[in-house]
Design an enzyme around this catalytic site. Structure first.
Site, mmCIF file in Angstrom:
data_model
loop_
_atom_site.group_PDB
_atom_site.id
_atom_site.type_symbol
_atom_site.label_atom_id
_atom_site.label_comp_id
_atom_site.label_asym_id
_atom_site.label_seq_id
_atom_site.Cartn_x
_atom_site.Cartn_y
_atom_site.Cartn_z
ATOM 1 N N ASP A 234 -14.745 51.770 6.369
ATOM 2 C CA ASP A 234 -14.580 51.516 5.223
ATOM 3 C C ASP A 234 -16.022 50.536 4.736
ATOM 4 O O ASP A 234 -15.344 49.588 4.373
ATOM 5 C CB ASP A 234 -13.868 50.185 5.672
ATOM 6 C CG ASP A 234 -13.311 49.543 7.001
ATOM 7 O OD1 ASP A 234 -14.757 49.969 7.647
ATOM 8 O OD2 ASP A 234 -12.846 49.220 7.513
ATOM 9 N N ASN B 296 -8.873 53.821 2.307
ATOM 10 C CA ASN B 296 -9.974 55.847 2.163
ATOM 11 C C ASN B 296 -9.073 55.934 1.145
ATOM 12 O O ASN B 296 -9.559 56.816 0.248
ATOM 13 C CB ASN B 296 -9.956 56.562 3.188
ATOM 14 C CG ASN B 296 -8.051 55.193 3.874
ATOM 15 O OD1 ASN B 296 -7.202 55.801 2.859
ATOM 16 N ND2 ASN B 296 -8.062 55.374 5.172
HETATM 17 N N1 LIG Z 1 -17.284 54.447 14.387
HETATM 18 C C1 LIG Z 1 -16.434 52.935 13.947
HETATM 19 N N2 LIG Z 1 -17.038 52.505 12.806
HETATM 20 C C2 LIG Z 1 -16.051 51.768 12.934
HETATM 21 C C3 LIG Z 1 -14.513 51.437 13.104
HETATM 22 C C4 LIG Z 1 -14.266 52.585 13.895
HETATM 23 O O1 LIG Z 1 -13.002 52.436 13.548
HETATM 24 N N3 LIG Z 1 -15.466 53.311 14.469
HETATM 25 N N4 LIG Z 1 -13.566 50.507 12.188
HETATM 26 C C5 LIG Z 1 -14.384 49.724 11.518
HETATM 27 C C6 LIG Z 1 -13.495 48.665 11.165
HETATM 28 S S1 LIG Z 1 -12.070 49.144 9.751
HETATM 29 C C7 LIG Z 1 -14.326 47.504 12.022
HETATM 30 S S2 LIG Z 1 -12.706 46.221 11.468
HETATM 31 C C8 LIG Z 1 -15.366 47.158 12.444
HETATM 32 C C9 LIG Z 1 -14.607 46.346 13.264
HETATM 33 O O2 LIG Z 1 -16.176 46.627 15.004
HETATM 34 P P1 LIG Z 1 -16.635 45.336 15.367
HETATM 35 O O3 LIG Z 1 -16.924 43.760 14.707
HETATM 36 O O4 LIG Z 1 -17.600 45.253 15.885
HETATM 37 O O5 LIG Z 1 -15.249 45.365 17.109
HETATM 38 P P2 LIG Z 1 -14.567 46.137 18.161
HETATM 39 O O6 LIG Z 1 -15.692 47.046 18.112
HETATM 40 O O7 LIG Z 1 -13.129 46.327 18.160
HETATM 41 O O8 LIG Z 1 -15.425 44.745 18.705
HETATM 42 C C10 LIG Z 1 -16.310 44.284 18.801
HETATM 43 C C11 LIG Z 1 -16.989 43.543 20.178
HETATM 44 O O9 LIG Z 1 -15.414 42.260 20.168
HETATM 45 C C12 LIG Z 1 -15.914 41.780 21.322
HETATM 46 N N5 LIG Z 1 -14.909 40.535 21.906
HETATM 47 C C13 LIG Z 1 -13.183 41.222 22.260
HETATM 48 N N6 LIG Z 1 -12.655 40.186 22.311
HETATM 49 C C14 LIG Z 1 -13.533 38.705 22.050
HETATM 50 C C15 LIG Z 1 -13.166 37.886 21.823
HETATM 51 O O10 LIG Z 1 -11.796 37.229 22.471
HETATM 52 N N7 LIG Z 1 -13.906 36.994 21.036
HETATM 53 C C16 LIG Z 1 -15.102 37.936 21.301
HETATM 54 N N8 LIG Z 1 -15.744 36.311 20.311
HETATM 55 N N9 LIG Z 1 -15.551 38.617 21.177
HETATM 56 C C17 LIG Z 1 -14.326 39.752 21.526
HETATM 57 C C18 LIG Z 1 -15.715 42.967 22.835
HETATM 58 O O11 LIG Z 1 -15.779 43.059 23.876
HETATM 59 C C19 LIG Z 1 -17.021 43.936 21.515
HETATM 60 O O12 LIG Z 1 -18.473 44.628 21.592
HETATM 61 O O13 LIG Z 1 -15.271 47.978 12.701
HETATM 62 C C20 LIG Z 1 -16.219 48.814 11.298
HETATM 63 N N10 LIG Z 1 -16.601 50.103 12.395
HETATM 64 N N1 LIG Z 2 -2.777 47.650 16.979
HETATM 65 C C1 LIG Z 2 -3.855 47.911 16.163
HETATM 66 N N2 LIG Z 2 -3.689 47.709 14.804
HETATM 67 C C2 LIG Z 2 -4.762 47.786 14.068
HETATM 68 C C3 LIG Z 2 -6.322 47.656 14.500
HETATM 69 C C4 LIG Z 2 -6.231 47.312 16.149
HETATM 70 O O1 LIG Z 2 -6.999 47.112 16.435
HETATM 71 N N3 LIG Z 2 -5.219 47.900 17.080
HETATM 72 N N4 LIG Z 2 -7.193 47.041 13.581
HETATM 73 C C5 LIG Z 2 -6.560 47.030 12.172
HETATM 74 C C6 LIG Z 2 -7.264 47.326 11.557
HETATM 75 S S1 LIG Z 2 -9.435 45.878 11.977
HETATM 76 C C7 LIG Z 2 -7.499 47.679 10.336
HETATM 77 S S2 LIG Z 2 -9.102 47.811 9.119
HETATM 78 C C8 LIG Z 2 -6.816 48.468 9.890
HETATM 79 C C9 LIG Z 2 -7.029 49.858 9.935
HETATM 80 O O2 LIG Z 2 -5.600 50.693 9.256
HETATM 81 P P1 LIG Z 2 -6.012 52.161 8.289
HETATM 82 O O3 LIG Z 2 -7.234 51.734 7.623
HETATM 83 O O4 LIG Z 2 -4.380 52.367 7.787
HETATM 84 O O5 LIG Z 2 -6.651 52.713 9.495
HETATM 85 P P2 LIG Z 2 -6.638 54.320 10.002
HETATM 86 O O6 LIG Z 2 -5.293 54.716 11.889
HETATM 87 O O7 LIG Z 2 -7.686 54.966 9.724
HETATM 88 O O8 LIG Z 2 -4.957 55.643 9.089
HETATM 89 C C10 LIG Z 2 -5.910 55.959 8.004
HETATM 90 C C11 LIG Z 2 -4.816 57.231 7.502
HETATM 91 O O9 LIG Z 2 -5.352 57.181 6.321
HETATM 92 C C12 LIG Z 2 -5.530 58.494 6.013
HETATM 93 N N5 LIG Z 2 -6.527 58.747 5.052
HETATM 94 C C13 LIG Z 2 -7.713 59.134 5.269
HETATM 95 N N6 LIG Z 2 -8.498 59.154 4.134
HETATM 96 C C14 LIG Z 2 -7.638 59.094 3.235
HETATM 97 C C15 LIG Z 2 -7.639 59.941 0.954
HETATM 98 O O10 LIG Z 2 -8.153 59.646 1.030
HETATM 99 N N7 LIG Z 2 -6.602 59.701 1.346
HETATM 100 C C16 LIG Z 2 -4.901 59.709 1.950
HETATM 101 N N8 LIG Z 2 -3.590 59.339 1.498
HETATM 102 N N9 LIG Z 2 -5.549 59.064 2.802
HETATM 103 C C17 LIG Z 2 -6.280 59.155 4.089
HETATM 104 C C18 LIG Z 2 -6.284 58.860 7.460
HETATM 105 O O11 LIG Z 2 -5.854 60.305 7.655
HETATM 106 C C19 LIG Z 2 -5.334 58.570 8.053
HETATM 107 O O12 LIG Z 2 -4.663 58.300 9.298
HETATM 108 O O13 LIG Z 2 -5.885 48.681 11.303
HETATM 109 C C20 LIG Z 2 -5.843 47.615 11.946
HETATM 110 N N10 LIG Z 2 -4.685 47.612 12.592
HETATM 111 S S1 SF4 Z 3 -18.009 56.735 8.425
HETATM 112 FE FE1 SF4 Z 3 -19.467 57.168 5.942
HETATM 113 S S2 SF4 Z 3 -19.604 55.023 5.199
HETATM 114 FE FE2 SF4 Z 3 -19.062 54.488 7.553
HETATM 115 S S3 SF4 Z 3 -20.536 54.542 8.719
HETATM 116 FE FE3 SF4 Z 3 -20.655 56.564 8.650
HETATM 117 S S4 SF4 Z 3 -21.729 57.430 6.916
HETATM 118 FE FE4 SF4 Z 3 -21.243 55.203 6.522
HETATM 119 MO MO LIG Z 4 -10.826 46.673 10.298
#
Ligand SMILES: Nc1nc2c(c(=O)[nH]1)N[C@H]1C(S)=C(S)[C@@H](COP(=O)(O)OP(=O)(O)OC[C@H]3O[C@@H](n4cnc5c(=O)[nH]c(N)nc54)[C@H](O)[C@@H]3O)O[C@H]1N2
Ligand SMILES: Nc1nc2c(c(=O)[nH]1)N[C@H]1C(S)=C(S)[C@@H](COP(=O)(O)OP(=O)(O)OC[C@H]3O[C@@H](n4cnc5c(=O)[nH]c(N)nc54)[C@H](O)[C@@H]3O)O[C@H]1N2
Ligand code: SF4
Ligand SMILES: [Mo]
Length: 765
Positions: A46, A143
């Site tokens: 994202d 997405n």
């Molecule tokens: N490759 C990859 N990149 C991503 C994503 C992904 O799914 N894959 N998701 C994206 C999204 S939507 C998000 S929201 C971000 C999230 O990504 P980040 O913000 O980096 O979050 P996390 O990796 O879940 O956790 C980061 C850290 O929080 C620490 N932590 C756990 N509990 C606590 C607490 O209570 N307090 C504090 N201060 N730290 C704590 C954990 O030890 C961990 O090192 O990443 C984004 N980037």
């Molecule tokens: N239990 C739990 N819940 C969480 C979190 C957690 O750590 N634990 N993290 C939270 C966070 S930080 C975030 S950002 C959210 C993320 O929540 P989502 O954004 O819902 O993340 P995804 O699980 O990647 O699901 C996205 C879905 O969209 C589909 N998709 C991808 N690209 C496209 C597209 O172009 N079109 C359509 N129609 N579909 C597409 C993928 O196949 C996938 O199944 O979840 C939150 N919910």
């Molecule tokens: S998944 Fe795509 S948008 Fe996310 S860091 Fe990698 S290249 Fe950038």
């Molecule tokens: Mo997120």
């Protein structure tokens, strides 16, 4: 270079001179994209890197880094795996209609037109019988990008306030809570900052790569890095100060920092005097948190707390970039407010190297405006699920900011990161399951794996099983889609045009060009809402035939069509303007930064931030469990079926500290069951020195696409963190109803055998 990467990643550079240089570079400079190479915004995660997409014989063949040197490092291996994702054999290409029992995963193929006709007829019947509020939409919007708030526009025309989103656990709810303090959600100018504070947030080379690059650039320029994380994370390793706080105690930590900053006079006096209200009340609250108390709550040495607070407050300019860690804990509202308060009283708001309050992009019609929120009557707003108990990101709270938002930003609705006018997910799934306070009978999920993306997966399943109509708009058959009546194949980012504005969070417009044609029966979410609206008699509100028509409309203020815009620019950045509040005040009811929140006060909540302790560990559940630590190979619940990514991370991993592992007689690679009062999941153990003792990490989003057909919902209940996370009142933040994902009690039980049916790849991983 640092400045380029800063700007082009969407933030605003420190000096107007630099800004203007890049402004001139990116505006009016012809693009070099050819028919076989397009600029495209990656939505695998994202953060939206702009990449180059190459095609061969009408197929996406290669995705590579940007040709502009400033953007060349903003790419990760998930982005370059886009051809494997978009051309995957399991990609959905034809609309499916359920023929078996719900969740049985048996389908017939139908045409898009038939699917839309039937969906529309069935939805009309449900709305006639139960009212428009019986219709729920769940989407994260990252997405599907081309939604353009069409979902809200449709729902508001119909009369449903019940929109829920994964952003309620991410930047969306943070945006809503930030608005209460200073009327907008700032974006941190990391690159130009002299001090960066990461509350858990842990960007890496393959996780939010542009932010990782910005932090590196700032550190190369001498910025200090403070990391607050129970673990030794990647960012902690390269930090100047690392505070290993107990999970779920971030609000207490911030109160400790404020105690130091206020009592040692390290705040910006003039700013506090002229632009804030409630400072004396804040001071009194902060004095309830002397450092000894904070040290006891957080488990961090008082002197280190003081030293880090001083480092932050004394920096010439400093940032606390958004973090999801405070979006997901029991004191979430307070912790988010405390970040806002720290930013404000240290004088870091709307300055170079600080926290920039962008405002709406003047060249692009915002999603907030397109959402047409004024169409939704007060009577229907009042029915928004969860707004009675947990109003912070619902209309009930956010409407109190409408006059101020209009005064400062020129529009009544600021739906930043799509997160400011949502229903509460837990209340919504409960209503779906129990029909209380009223029946909810239709559920549409678009680009969101809803079953696994909120707390209490068992309740979500119950709610879904009790629906009369479920529609999923997806790229792949996910566990959520398996529960649907209709599954519509979506287009992917390489298959549609778009102009990304980062959902009003950052000031910049990024072009995304269609590189290949989608499958004939696939649709964008824009097309889906437009076609549904026309079947509901809302054609006048949806006058656009295509995404390109819609983009032309959205670009009207720029004076350009999409065609012109996308051939003239790959990116358009507004010239920066700082300290705008000197002219306009802040978009809060008082016009000031509300240290004492008048909105929370009116709603009957504590107007000042506080620490609330999460449910305590016990003999039965002795560990503090947190979910998260994002995996490089996947975005959230996605991509487990993409071999090139899956082989990097074949198996869900649970982290434990060596001392805890020894006590439990558990070794590296053992399979264990992690259990809470709500449920249990299985994962393989990774014993790590870097973990904090007494803490356990469960990964997010694991299911097993390869088990489709052999396990219920492709193993969605075997390893998913959502199974574990409770959402009963003692686990919810008061103001927003956000679940406590950071430090809930759990226990580990060694399994004699791994769960039945896992593949060789998973077992070996
Ligand atoms: N490759 C990859 N990149 C991503 C994503 C992904 O799914 N894959 N998701 C994206 C999204 S939507 C998000 S929201 C971000 C999230 O990504 P980040 O913000 O980096 O979050 P996390 O990796 O879940 O956790 C980061 C850290 O929080 C620490 N932590 C756990 N509990 C606590 C607490 O209570 N307090 C504090 N201060 N730290 C704590 C954990 O030890 C961990 O090192 O990443 C984004 N980037
Ligand atoms: N239990 C739990 N819940 C969480 C979190 C957690 O750590 N634990 N993290 C939270 C966070 S930080 C975030 S950002 C959210 C993320 O929540 P989502 O954004 O819902 O993340 P995804 O699980 O990647 O699901 C996205 C879905 O969209 C589909 N998709 C991808 N690209 C496209 C597209 O172009 N079109 C359509 N129609 N579909 C597409 C993928 O196949 C996938 O199944 O979840 C939150 N919910
Ligand atoms: S998944 Fe795509 S948008 Fe996310 S860091 Fe990698 S290249 Fe950038
Ligand atoms: Mo997120």
């Amino acid at each position: 270079m640092a400045c380029y990467s800063n700007l082009l990643a969407g933030s605003i550079p420190a000096s107007a001179t630099i800004a203007e240089t890049i402004f001139n570079l990116t505006n009016g400079e012809p693009m070099t994209a050819t028919n076989s190479s397009k600029y495209t915004v990656c939505t695998i995660c994202d953060i939206g890197c702009q990449l180059r997409a190459e095609t061969t014989d009408g197929k996406l063949s290669r995705v590579r880094a940007h040709d502009h040197p400033a953007l060349a490092r903003n790419v990760c291996y998930k982005g370059t795996a886009a051809p494997e994702v978009h051309n995957h054999a399991e990609r959905l290409t034809v609309p499916l209609k359920r023929v078996g029992a719900r969740g049985e995963d048996r389908w017939e193929e139908i045409s898009y037109e038939q699917a839309m006709d039937e969906i529309s007829e069935r939805l009309k019947k449900i709305v006639d019988r139960y009212g428009p509020e019986s219709f729920v939409v769940s989407t994260s919007g990252w997405n599907t990008q081309a939604t353009h708030s069409m979902d809200r526009r449709f729902m508001n025309a119909l009369g449903s306030p019940n929109y829920i989103s994964g952003v309620s656990l991410c930047a969306g709810n943070t945006a809503a809570v930030n608005k209460m303090t200073y009327g907008w959600f700032p974006f941190a100018d990391i690159t130009n900052s002299k001090c960066i504070v990461l509350f858990g947030h842990n960007p890496r080379k393959h996780s939010w790569t542009p932010i990782y690059n910005m932090i590196n650039a700032a550190q190369a320029n001498g910025a200090k890095l403070i990391v607050l994380d129970p673990r030794v994370s990647d960012q902690a390793e390269k930090s100047d100060l690392h505070l290993r706080l107990r999970s779920g105690t971030d609000a207490a930590m911030c109160l400790g920092w404020l105690n130091v900053i206020i009592n040692e006079g390290l705040y910006d006096d003039a700013f506090v005097r002229d632009y804030t209200q409630g400072f004396e009340e804040l001071r009194a609250r902060v004095n309830e948190y002397p450092l000894e108390r904070v040290a006891q709550i957080t488990g961090v040495d008082a002197e280190l707390i003081a030293e880090s607070a001083r480092l932050y407050a004394n920096a010439e300019c400093a940032v606390i970039p958004w973090t999801p860690i405070t979006d997901m804990q029991i004191s979430s509202t307070s912790a988010i407010r405390l970040h806002s308060i720290l930013r404000a009283i240290t004088g870091n708001l709307d300055i170079p190297g600080g926290e920039v309050l962008g405002g709406f992009n003047p060249s692009y019609i915002s999603e907030s405006e397109l959402g047409n929120h004024d169409m939704l009557s007060q009577e229907q707003r009042d029915k928004q699920l969860g707004s009675d108990l947990h109003p912070a990101y619902t209309y009930r709270a956010q409407d109190k900011l409408a006059d101020a938002t209009e005064r400062v930003w020129g529009q009544r609705y600021a739906d930043i990161v799509m997160g400011c006018y949502m229903a509460n997910p837990s209340s919504t799934f409960r209503a779906m399951a129990t029909e209380q306070p009223y029946p909810v009978k239709a559920f549409f999920t678009l680009g969101n794996n809803s079953l696994m993306s909120y707390p209490n997966q068992h309740q979500i399943l119950k709610g879904l099983m009790n629906q009369e109509l479920i529609v999923a708009h997806e790229l792949f058959m996910t566990p959520t889609a398996m529960l649907a009546d209709y599954v519509l194949p979506g287009d992917a980012f390489s298959e549609r045009n778009h102009v990304a504005d980062s959902w009003s969070w950052r000031l910049g417009l990024t072009v995304s060009q269609k590189a290949v044609e989608p499958a004939p029966e696939a649709s964008s979410t824009f097309q889906f809402w437009r076609d549904l609206a026309h079947r509901f008699g809302f054609a006048e509100l949806f006058p656009w035939e295509s995404i390109e028509d819609m983009l032309d409309y959205r670009l009207t203020p720029s004076g350009k069509t999409f065609e012109e815009f996308s051939t003239e620019n790959f990116m358009y950045v507004e010239p920066p303007e700082y300290r705008k509040y000197r002219k306009t005040g802040f978009a809060t009811p008082s016009g000031k930064v509300e240290l004492y929140s008048s909105v929370l006060d009116e709603l009957g909540f504590d107007p000042l931030p506080y620490h609330r302790e999460g449910p305590a560990v016990s003999d039965a559940y002795p560990y503090r469990v947190f979910t998260g630590v994002r995996e490089d190979a996947f975005f959230q619940t996605g991509q487990r079926q993409v071999e090139v990514l899956r082989k990097r991370s074949p198996t869900p991993k649970l982290f434990m500290h060596p001392t805890d592992a020894e006590r439990e007689n558990i070794e590296d690679n053992d399979w264990v069951s992690l259990q809470t009062e709500t449920g249990q999941v299985a994962a393989k153990v990774l014993v790590q020195e870097s973990m904090k003792e007494g803490h356990i990490r469960v990964p997010h989003g694991w299911w097993y696409p390869e088990m489709r057909g052999s396990a219920d919902l492709a193993g969605a209940f075997i390893s998913s963190d959502a199974v574990l996370c409770p959402d009963s009142p003692e686990f919810l933040d008061y103001e927003q109803g956000i679940p406590h994902f950071k430090g809930f009690p759990g226990r580990v039980v060694k399994l004699a055998e791994p769960p039945v049916g896992l593949s060789e790849q998973v077992l070996a991983g």
